[in-house]
Design an enzyme around this catalytic site. Structure first.
Site, PDB file in Angstrom:
ATOM      1  N   ASN A 108       3.387 -14.468  10.662  1.00  0.00           N
ATOM      2  CA  ASN A 108       3.244 -13.069  10.000  1.00  0.00           C
ATOM      3  C   ASN A 108       2.059 -12.754  10.531  1.00  0.00           C
ATOM      4  O   ASN A 108       0.884 -12.973  10.605  1.00  0.00           O
ATOM      5  CB  ASN A 108       3.493 -12.913   8.526  1.00  0.00           C
ATOM      6  CG  ASN A 108       3.249 -11.640   7.798  1.00  0.00           C
ATOM      7  OD1 ASN A 108       3.807 -10.708   8.462  1.00  0.00           O
ATOM      8  ND2 ASN A 108       2.599 -11.645   6.784  1.00  0.00           N
ATOM      9  N   HIS A 110      -1.179  -9.929   8.893  1.00  0.00           N
ATOM     10  CA  HIS A 110      -1.392  -9.247   7.596  1.00  0.00           C
ATOM     11  C   HIS A 110      -2.822  -8.436   7.758  1.00  0.00           C
ATOM     12  O   HIS A 110      -3.680  -9.201   8.088  1.00  0.00           O
ATOM     13  CB  HIS A 110      -1.480 -10.179   6.252  1.00  0.00           C
ATOM     14  CG  HIS A 110      -1.748  -9.542   5.125  1.00  0.00           C
ATOM     15  ND1 HIS A 110      -0.874  -8.854   4.503  1.00  0.00           N
ATOM     16  CD2 HIS A 110      -2.885  -9.462   4.510  1.00  0.00           C
ATOM     17  CE1 HIS A 110      -1.473  -8.366   3.437  1.00  0.00           C
ATOM     18  NE2 HIS A 110      -2.831  -8.783   3.218  1.00  0.00           N
ATOM     19  N   SER A 137      -5.362 -10.944   9.871  1.00  0.00           N
ATOM     20  CA  SER A 137      -5.105 -12.385   9.924  1.00  0.00           C
ATOM     21  C   SER A 137      -3.723 -12.550  10.489  1.00  0.00           C
ATOM     22  O   SER A 137      -2.743 -11.792   9.910  1.00  0.00           O
ATOM     23  CB  SER A 137      -5.139 -12.984   8.583  1.00  0.00           C
ATOM     24  OG  SER A 137      -6.168 -12.491   7.813  1.00  0.00           O
ATOM     25  N   ASP A 146       1.726 -14.130   1.644  1.00  0.00           N
ATOM     26  CA  ASP A 146       0.532 -14.085   2.363  1.00  0.00           C
ATOM     27  C   ASP A 146      -0.226 -15.036   2.163  1.00  0.00           C
ATOM     28  O   ASP A 146      -1.592 -15.167   2.280  1.00  0.00           O
ATOM     29  CB  ASP A 146      -0.431 -12.373   1.994  1.00  0.00           C
ATOM     30  CG  ASP A 146       0.359 -11.253   2.500  1.00  0.00           C
ATOM     31  OD1 ASP A 146       1.161 -11.528   3.291  1.00  0.00           O
ATOM     32  OD2 ASP A 146       0.397 -10.441   1.790  1.00  0.00           O
TER      33      ASP A 146
END
Ligand code: GRF
Length: 217
Positions: A108, A110, A137, A146
């Site tokens: 992912n 973020h 990040s 997260d």
């Protein structure tokens, strides 16, 4: 043989575009097998179609529960047998079962310097807290929002003139560099995951990952 990935989106898909562009330019040896959105009007779907990539919309509102949606999504993704699942602006909280199924093979991006500012409205929150710097990040996905092992970060100074929009725009440009880089490392088997930790070339990464400015391509 190119490396099969599936990309999940909910919106504009500029990070998806960065992956498409780098793979067309030969910088990334990946095959984006499918792009899946939970929103039918996500512009990223148009980007995928223009690149000849199969697309699917799975509307979360048509499901009775988060579990039912995630189970169907998992089924759809797994039909493509991807080696990596890339969340690129996919605005859904994931069930533990789903996150665990893809543990160590789902990334992912973020828009904050994790562990700071998990969740939404990160740019405004960083400005309101008088932070001197802010950033983005790339991390492995874990069941907690997260919170998975960080791989790469890029940062920028916050100036007095900055607004949430100006920060978002600078950070987006950095996203388009560091996300394809993390995907490249993973596809080359340089980036790995064991026991909750990220490794690059078998070296454990620190809690904040690698700062892009110091990263070797
Ligand atoms: C990016 O800001 C990313 O950090 C966050 O969602 C946004 C996606 O942008 N996770 P785009 O759809 O790739 O343009």
């Amino acid at each position: 043989m190119s490396f099969p990935i599936v990309v999940l989106i909910s919106g504009s898909g500029s990070n998806l575009q960065a992956l498409i562009d780098q793979s067309l330019q030969g910088q990334l040896n990946i095959n984006i097998c499918a792009v899946i959105s939970n929103k039918a009007d996500a512009y990223g779907l148009e980007r995928a179609k223009a690149a000849g990539i199969p697309t699917h919309t799975l509307n979360h509102k048509s499901f009775d529960s988060r579990e039912a949606f995630d189970a169907e999504l998992q089924k759809l993704i797994d039909q493509y047998q991807p080696k990596l699942v890339v969340l690129a602006g996919f605005m859904r909280i994931l069930t533990e079962t789903f996150a665990q199924h893809y543990e160590g093979r789902m990334l992912n991006i973020h828009p904050s310097l994790l562990p700071k500012y998990k969740g939404l409205n990160t740019h405004q929150r960083a400005i309101d807290a008088n932070e001197k710097e802010h950033g983005v990040s790339v991390h492995f996905v874990s069941p907690e929002l997260d919170a998975g092992a960080v791989i790469l970060q890029a940062s920028t100074d916050i100036t007095k003139e900055d607004t949430a929009e100006s920060l978002a725009s600078r950070i987006h440009a950095m996203e388009h560099i560091i996300y394809p880089l993390a995907v490249k490392w993973f596809s080359e088997d340089r980036l790995t995951f064991h026991d909750g930790k990220a490794f690059l070339d078998k070296n454990t990464l620190s809690e904040s990952g690698i700062l892009y400015n110091q990263a070797l391509t």
